[in-house]
Design an enzyme around this catalytic site. Structure first.
Site, PDB file in Angstrom:
ATOM      1  N   ASP A  10      25.715  28.655  88.517  1.00  0.00           N
ATOM      2  CA  ASP A  10      26.920  28.275  88.053  1.00  0.00           C
ATOM      3  C   ASP A  10      28.043  28.621  88.943  1.00  0.00           C
ATOM      4  O   ASP A  10      28.321  29.758  89.323  1.00  0.00           O
ATOM      5  CB  ASP A  10      27.351  29.142  86.724  1.00  0.00           C
ATOM      6  CG  ASP A  10      28.650  28.400  85.914  1.00  0.00           C
ATOM      7  OD1 ASP A  10      29.659  27.674  86.821  1.00  0.00           O
ATOM      8  OD2 ASP A  10      28.842  28.556  84.832  1.00  0.00           O
ATOM      9  N   HIS A  11      28.498  27.610  89.757  1.00  0.00           N
ATOM     10  CA  HIS A  11      29.423  27.856  90.954  1.00  0.00           C
ATOM     11  C   HIS A  11      30.803  28.595  90.670  1.00  0.00           C
ATOM     12  O   HIS A  11      31.444  28.964  91.368  1.00  0.00           O
ATOM     13  CB  HIS A  11      29.536  26.587  91.707  1.00  0.00           C
ATOM     14  CG  HIS A  11      29.641  26.966  93.143  1.00  0.00           C
ATOM     15  ND1 HIS A  11      30.239  27.679  93.788  1.00  0.00           N
ATOM     16  CD2 HIS A  11      29.213  25.980  94.260  1.00  0.00           C
ATOM     17  CE1 HIS A  11      30.050  27.906  94.933  1.00  0.00           C
ATOM     18  NE2 HIS A  11      29.406  26.787  95.412  1.00  0.00           N
ATOM     19  N   ARG A  12      30.936  28.577  89.403  1.00  0.00           N
ATOM     20  CA  ARG A  12      32.191  29.294  88.724  1.00  0.00           C
ATOM     21  C   ARG A  12      31.972  30.810  89.099  1.00  0.00           C
ATOM     22  O   ARG A  12      33.066  31.811  89.382  1.00  0.00           O
ATOM     23  CB  ARG A  12      32.631  28.907  87.454  1.00  0.00           C
ATOM     24  CG  ARG A  12      32.941  27.509  87.085  1.00  0.00           C
ATOM     25  CD  ARG A  12      33.136  27.341  85.791  1.00  0.00           C
ATOM     26  NE  ARG A  12      32.072  27.741  85.003  1.00  0.00           N
ATOM     27  CZ  ARG A  12      31.887  27.330  83.634  1.00  0.00           C
ATOM     28  NH1 ARG A  12      32.720  27.039  82.813  1.00  0.00           N
ATOM     29  NH2 ARG A  12      30.671  27.487  83.093  1.00  0.00           N
TER      30      ARG A  12
END
Length: 459
Positions: free
Chosen positions: A429-431
């Site tokens: 998850d790039h967040r």
């Protein structure tokens, strides 16, 4: 007296379950807490014990039927002297006769509803007046003058089905589970002649209508081929339905990034062979997945942010690892997890993986094992696949895919050699996990599989 056992809420907050297998038949003697049925919820297959002791009078739901929580599934004849227990005919009357509306000034008393032994007691918010024998539903209001005359049928509101967009019309007698079955199969109840009491439509009537439709439907197939129908419709329910909803929610809420790494795992395969000969691993299965799991646990300890979750307002970093292992079963994909996997020794981790795989294949994973995961491994190599782009398990920020191990040409010390090679794929998850952190985690897992001694150095 005759007592009905209603499908309980097994503690997951679910509204329905499918009857998988009955362990008793009408006429069988049952005792309290004896397993009588297996049900499948959206989480797992659960065995239900009987809360009564006596003789099975009837099974009120068939195998394969989806039943709402609170619906009766079995009737047991008990040996008590209590009065007021419903008979079989009274039980049927309760389903087909409406409940009179309570008077405003009538005193109300809280009702304690007995539920499944071992699952606690719920307080029912439903208050009902005792039914009087022979009670009838008032006839429906006369139709408008413009409408054609319709025969007046005395049908309780609970079993009336609206004419538009449903599996039947007003005037059709059918219990809620039967109506749901008809909707699932696309059957119009108004086209069926009921064979049940008072002309009500039964489950068997619906199934017979489906069978008749299939026989009558034209099938396009080569002449003389004897081919079956060219299409099959499978209701989406249970584990498969829950998995589909979770994957859609994950794919369209978390920004996925996937990185790939090819790794020479020749030394890992040699280590697996040595571990299999050690006494500590004599009774467990030792596979490359064991060392992949150990490598991921080590990398997560060094990079805790990969073992976190995103809430929208904050990032929750978890200093414990519930290691999820994706498993393909006959009922669909499930992801049970090993609680506190970071605390296990290598033999303990091997034992946990073996036991988890056996329960998953047998469909015996408990609901608690299917929730609370923090990071997941999916072993696509067992299917002969090199790599993939795995979707995050909801609530997690990383998942590692482990591909098949193949003999491949590889450069070792400047010389071409045949080595054991696999491909790792890490989705994150790039967040929460940026490219640098994701690359560090993937590279360290790969380094430990290239040289298993690094697990000792970094642990």
């Amino acid at each position: 007296m005759l007592r009905e056992f209603k499908l309980p809420d097994v503690g997951e907050g679910l509204t329905e379950a499918e009857i998988v297998k009955w362990h008793v038949s009408p006429g069988d003697s049952v005792r309290i807490n004896q397993t009588i049925v297996e049900i499948e919820t959206a989480k797992a297959v659960v065995e239900l014990p009987c809360p009564f002791e006596g003789t099975v009078s009837s099974l009120m739901a068939a195998e394969g039927e989806t039943v709402d929580v609170g619906s009766p599934i079995i009737a047991v004849k008990t040996g008590g002297d209590e009065d007021g227990g419903p008979t079989a005919s009274e039980a049927l009357a309760e389903d087909l006769v409406p409940t009179p509306a309570p008077q405003k000034d009538a005193p109300q008393k809280e009702v304690r509803t007995p539920v499944l032994v071992g699952y606690g007691v719920k307080t029912s918010s439903t208050r009902r007046r005792p039914r009087k024998p022979g009670a009838e539903t008032p006839a429906p209001a006369p139709a408008k003058a413009q409408a054609p005359a319709v025969p007046v049928v005395r049908v309780p509101p609970a079993v009336q089905v609206p004419a538009a967009g449903s599996a039947g019309r007003v005037g059709v007698l059918a219990k809620p589970p039967v109506r749901k079955l008809a909707r699932d199969l696309g059957v119009d109840l108004a086209t069926i002649t009921g064979t049940g009491p008072q002309g009500s439509i039964t489950r068997e009537d619906v199934q017979a209508a489906v069978a008749d439709t299939r026989v009558a439907a034209p099938v396009t197939a080569p002449r003389g081929s004897g081919a079956p129908e060219l299409e099959e419709r499978i209701p989406v329910r249970g584990v498969r339905k829950a998995t589909a909803q979770a994957m859609v929610a994950s794919a369209f809420s978390a920004p996925h990034v996937t990185e790939f790494l090819q790794v020479d795992v020749t030394e890992t395969m040699e280590a697996v062979q040595r571990l299999r000969r050690l006494p500590d691993f004599a009774e467990v299965k030792v596979s490359p997945l064991l060392l992949v799991a150990k490598a991921l646990l080590t990398a997560v300890r060094r990079h805790p942010m990969a073992n976190a979750s995103w809430t929208g307002e904050e990032i929750v970093v978890k200093h414990y690892v519930n290691l999820g292992i994706a498993a393909a079963t006959e009922r669909g994909l499930i992801v049970p997890n090993i609680k506190d996997a970071h605390t296990l020794s290598l033999p303990g981790l091997a034992r946990a993986l073996t036991e988890l795989a056996e329960r998953a294949r047998a469909g015996r994973c408990q609901p608690a094992e299917l929730t609370g995961g923090t990071i997941t491994i999916t072993n696509v190599g067992v299917f002969g696949v090199d790599a993939g782009t795995p979707i995050l398990n909801p609530g997690e920020v990383a998942i590692l895919a482990f591909g098949q191990i193949r003999d491949m040409p590889w450069v070792v010390d400047g010389q071409l050699a045949v080595r054991k090679v696999t491909t790792l794929a890490l989705s994150f998850d790039h967040r929460v996990v940026d490219g640098e952190l994701g690359s560090h985690v993937l590279r360290e897992v790969g380094a430990m599989l290239e040289d298993p001694l690094r697990m000792l150095a970094w642990s």
